[in-house]
Design a protein around this motif. Structure first.
Motif, PDB file in Angstrom:
ATOM      1  N   PHE A 133       0.909  -1.133   0.046  1.00 36.04           N
ATOM      2  CA  PHE A 133      -0.093  -0.026  -0.046  1.00 36.04           C
ATOM      3  C   PHE A 133       0.792   1.223   0.023  1.00 36.04           C
ATOM      4  N   MET A 134       1.625   1.090   0.815  1.00 35.19           N
ATOM      5  CA  MET A 134       2.696   2.350   0.849  1.00 35.19           C
ATOM      6  C   MET A 134       3.735   2.572  -0.192  1.00 35.19           C
ATOM      7  N   ASN A 135       4.049   1.763  -0.834  1.00 34.39           N
ATOM      8  CA  ASN A 135       4.659   1.734  -2.551  1.00 34.39           C
ATOM      9  C   ASN A 135       3.874   2.332  -3.339  1.00 34.39           C
ATOM     10  N   LEU A 136       2.674   1.801  -3.432  1.00 36.85           N
ATOM     11  CA  LEU A 136       1.738   2.523  -4.480  1.00 36.85           C
ATOM     12  C   LEU A 136       1.328   3.765  -4.355  1.00 36.85           C
ATOM     13  N   LEU A 137       1.029   4.009  -2.897  1.00 36.01           N
ATOM     14  CA  LEU A 137       0.635   5.640  -2.543  1.00 36.01           C
ATOM     15  C   LEU A 137       1.637   6.457  -2.719  1.00 36.01           C
ATOM     16  N   GLU A 138       2.959   6.015  -2.241  1.00 38.83           N
ATOM     17  CA  GLU A 138       4.214   6.991  -2.847  1.00 38.83           C
ATOM     18  C   GLU A 138       4.095   6.994  -4.307  1.00 38.83           C
ATOM     19  N   LYS A 139       3.898   5.925  -4.896  1.00 38.56           N
ATOM     20  CA  LYS A 139       3.897   6.177  -6.796  1.00 38.56           C
ATOM     21  C   LYS A 139       3.087   6.876  -7.184  1.00 38.56           C
ATOM     22  N   LEU A 140       1.675   6.749  -6.379  1.00 35.84           N
ATOM     23  CA  LEU A 140       0.597   7.690  -7.220  1.00 35.84           C
ATOM     24  C   LEU A 140       0.778   9.181  -6.786  1.00 35.84           C
ATOM     25  N   VAL A 141       1.409   9.526  -5.643  1.00 38.52           N
ATOM     26  CA  VAL A 141       1.681  10.924  -4.935  1.00 38.52           C
ATOM     27  C   VAL A 141       2.824  11.295  -6.121  1.00 38.52           C
ATOM     28  N   HIS A 142       4.030  10.752  -6.308  1.00 27.83           N
ATOM     29  CA  HIS A 142       4.904  11.034  -7.143  1.00 27.83           C
ATOM     30  C   HIS A 142       4.656  11.125  -8.482  1.00 27.83           C
ATOM     31  N   LEU A 143       3.932  10.470  -9.072  1.00 34.55           N
ATOM     32  CA  LEU A 143       3.472  10.478 -10.496  1.00 34.55           C
ATOM     33  C   LEU A 143       2.622  11.451 -10.874  1.00 34.55           C
ATOM     34  N   ASN A 144       1.995  11.817  -9.697  1.00 30.06           N
ATOM     35  CA  ASN A 144       0.847  12.951  -9.930  1.00 30.06           C
ATOM     36  C   ASN A 144       1.233  14.268  -9.434  1.00 30.06           C
ATOM     37  N   ASN A 145       2.332  14.390  -8.760  1.00 28.46           N
ATOM     38  CA  ASN A 145       2.961  15.562  -8.007  1.00 28.46           C
ATOM     39  C   ASN A 145       2.538  16.622  -8.957  1.00 28.46           C
ATOM     40  N   HIS A 146       2.859  16.767 -10.167  1.00 28.56           N
ATOM     41  CA  HIS A 146       2.521  17.982 -11.075  1.00 28.56           C
ATOM     42  C   HIS A 146       1.220  18.346 -11.161  1.00 28.56           C
ATOM     43  N   GLN A 147       0.204  17.491 -10.622  1.00 31.65           N
ATOM     44  CA  GLN A 147      -1.120  17.767 -10.708  1.00 31.65           C
ATOM     45  C   GLN A 147      -1.484  18.565  -9.649  1.00 31.65           C
ATOM     46  N   SER A 148      -0.771  18.696  -8.415  1.00 35.84           N
ATOM     47  CA  SER A 148      -1.140  19.364  -7.214  1.00 35.84           C
ATOM     48  C   SER A 148      -1.135  20.770  -7.407  1.00 35.84           C
ATOM     49  N   ARG A 149      -2.048  21.369  -6.623  1.00 31.59           N
ATOM     50  CA  ARG A 149      -1.729  23.045  -6.710  1.00 31.59           C
ATOM     51  C   ARG A 149      -0.790  23.556  -5.829  1.00 31.59           C
ATOM     52  N   ALA A 150      -0.054  22.631  -5.000  1.00 29.29           N
ATOM     53  CA  ALA A 150       0.919  22.883  -4.359  1.00 29.29           C
ATOM     54  C   ALA A 150       1.769  21.889  -4.369  1.00 29.29           C
ATOM     55  N   PRO A 151       2.521  21.685  -5.579  1.00 30.29           N
ATOM     56  CA  PRO A 151       3.450  20.188  -5.637  1.00 30.29           C
ATOM     57  C   PRO A 151       4.818  20.415  -4.409  1.00 30.29           C
ATOM     58  N   LEU A 152       5.098  19.119  -4.479  1.00 24.09           N
ATOM     59  CA  LEU A 152       6.197  18.943  -3.441  1.00 24.09           C
ATOM     60  C   LEU A 152       7.564  19.380  -4.407  1.00 24.09           C
ATOM     61  N   THR A 153       8.440  20.212  -3.715  1.00 31.14           N
ATOM     62  CA  THR A 153       9.644  20.653  -4.707  1.00 31.14           C
ATOM     63  C   THR A 153      10.862  20.159  -3.709  1.00 31.14           C
ATOM     64  N   ALA A 154      11.786  20.344  -4.354  1.00 36.69           N
ATOM     65  CA  ALA A 154      13.152  19.826  -3.864  1.00 36.69           C
ATOM     66  C   ALA A 154      13.941  21.200  -3.277  1.00 36.69           C
ATOM     67  N   MET A 155      14.837  21.235  -2.338  1.00 43.16           N
ATOM     68  CA  MET A 155      15.548  22.178  -2.099  1.00 43.16           C
ATOM     69  C   MET A 155      16.348  22.795  -3.137  1.00 43.16           C
ATOM     70  N   PRO A 156      16.829  23.930  -3.106  1.00 43.73           N
ATOM     71  CA  PRO A 156      17.688  24.470  -4.386  1.00 43.73           C
ATOM     72  C   PRO A 156      19.047  23.803  -4.407  1.00 43.73           C
ATOM     73  N   ASP A 157      19.639  23.103  -3.209  1.00 41.99           N
ATOM     74  CA  ASP A 157      20.586  22.278  -3.469  1.00 41.99           C
ATOM     75  C   ASP A 157      20.509  20.812  -3.894  1.00 41.99           C
ATOM     76  N   GLY A 158      19.362  20.700  -4.342  1.00 42.80           N
ATOM     77  CA  GLY A 158      18.948  19.323  -4.778  1.00 42.80           C
ATOM     78  C   GLY A 158      18.241  18.269  -3.814  1.00 42.80           C
ATOM     79  N   ARG A 159      18.241  18.681  -2.586  1.00 44.17           N
ATOM     80  CA  ARG A 159      17.788  17.575  -1.597  1.00 44.17           C
ATOM     81  C   ARG A 159      16.361  17.508  -1.620  1.00 44.17           C
TER      82      ARG A 159
END
Length: 159
Positions: A133-159
């Motif tokens: 479940f966690m693997n699939l949920l993480e995959k769903l969130v990762h693959l659809n991150n661009h659809q979010s009104r507030a997508p998850l972003t990385a730190m400027p240093d790439g973290r």
């Protein structure tokens, strides 16, 4: 004559089930943590713990919330004495965030409740089902991150 509407039943629609899962998670969060912090405030505290002196805009991206919500959450956490917001000397429009000792203490205090939340959510799952479940949920969130009104972003240093 009756109207014939073809639709997918509500209780098998992924959006509805995801909303229900979030409701359940939030309810258990409040059972375990009480009203000391909200799930969103907890997320912001965790991001700041992991990224000391993060700027407020980057924190918003790392918590995957819009910048205005992040600003109001940070202000409330500062009012509660859990977070320190300081003007960035390099960019006076920006705020740098750090946990206060009370904020660190709160994260330690709620740690057992967070563990119980996890346990309660997955108590009827096998270890294999939970991992799947966690693997699939993480995959769903990762693959659809661009659809979010507030997508998850990385730190400027790439973290």
């Amino acid at each position: 004559m009756t109207d014939s509407i073809l639709y997918e039943p509500l209780y098998v629609q992924p959006g509805h089930l995801l909303r229900r899962a979030q409701q359940i998670s939030a309810s258990i969060f409040h059972d375990e943590i009480g009203n000391r912090v909200t799930p969103m405030q907890y997320a912001v505290l965790c991001v700041v713990l992991d990224n000391p002196h993060v700027d407020q805009v980057s924190m918003a991206g790392l918590a995957a919330v819009d910048t205005s919500t992040a600003a109001s959450v940070a202000t409330r956490l500062e009012e509660k004495g859990l977070l320190r917001r300081e003007v960035d000397s390099a960019d006076r429009r920006q705020r740098r965030l750090s946990l206060t000792q009370a904020g660190r203490d709160l994260l330690v205090e709620v740690n057992d409740g967070i563990a119980r939340l996890h346990q309660r959510i997955f108590e009827k799952f096998s270890a294999q089902e939970e991992a799947q479940f966690m693997n699939l949920l993480e995959k769903l969130v990762h693959l659809n991150n661009h659809q979010s009104r507030a997508p998850l972003t990385a730190m400027p240093d790439g973290r």
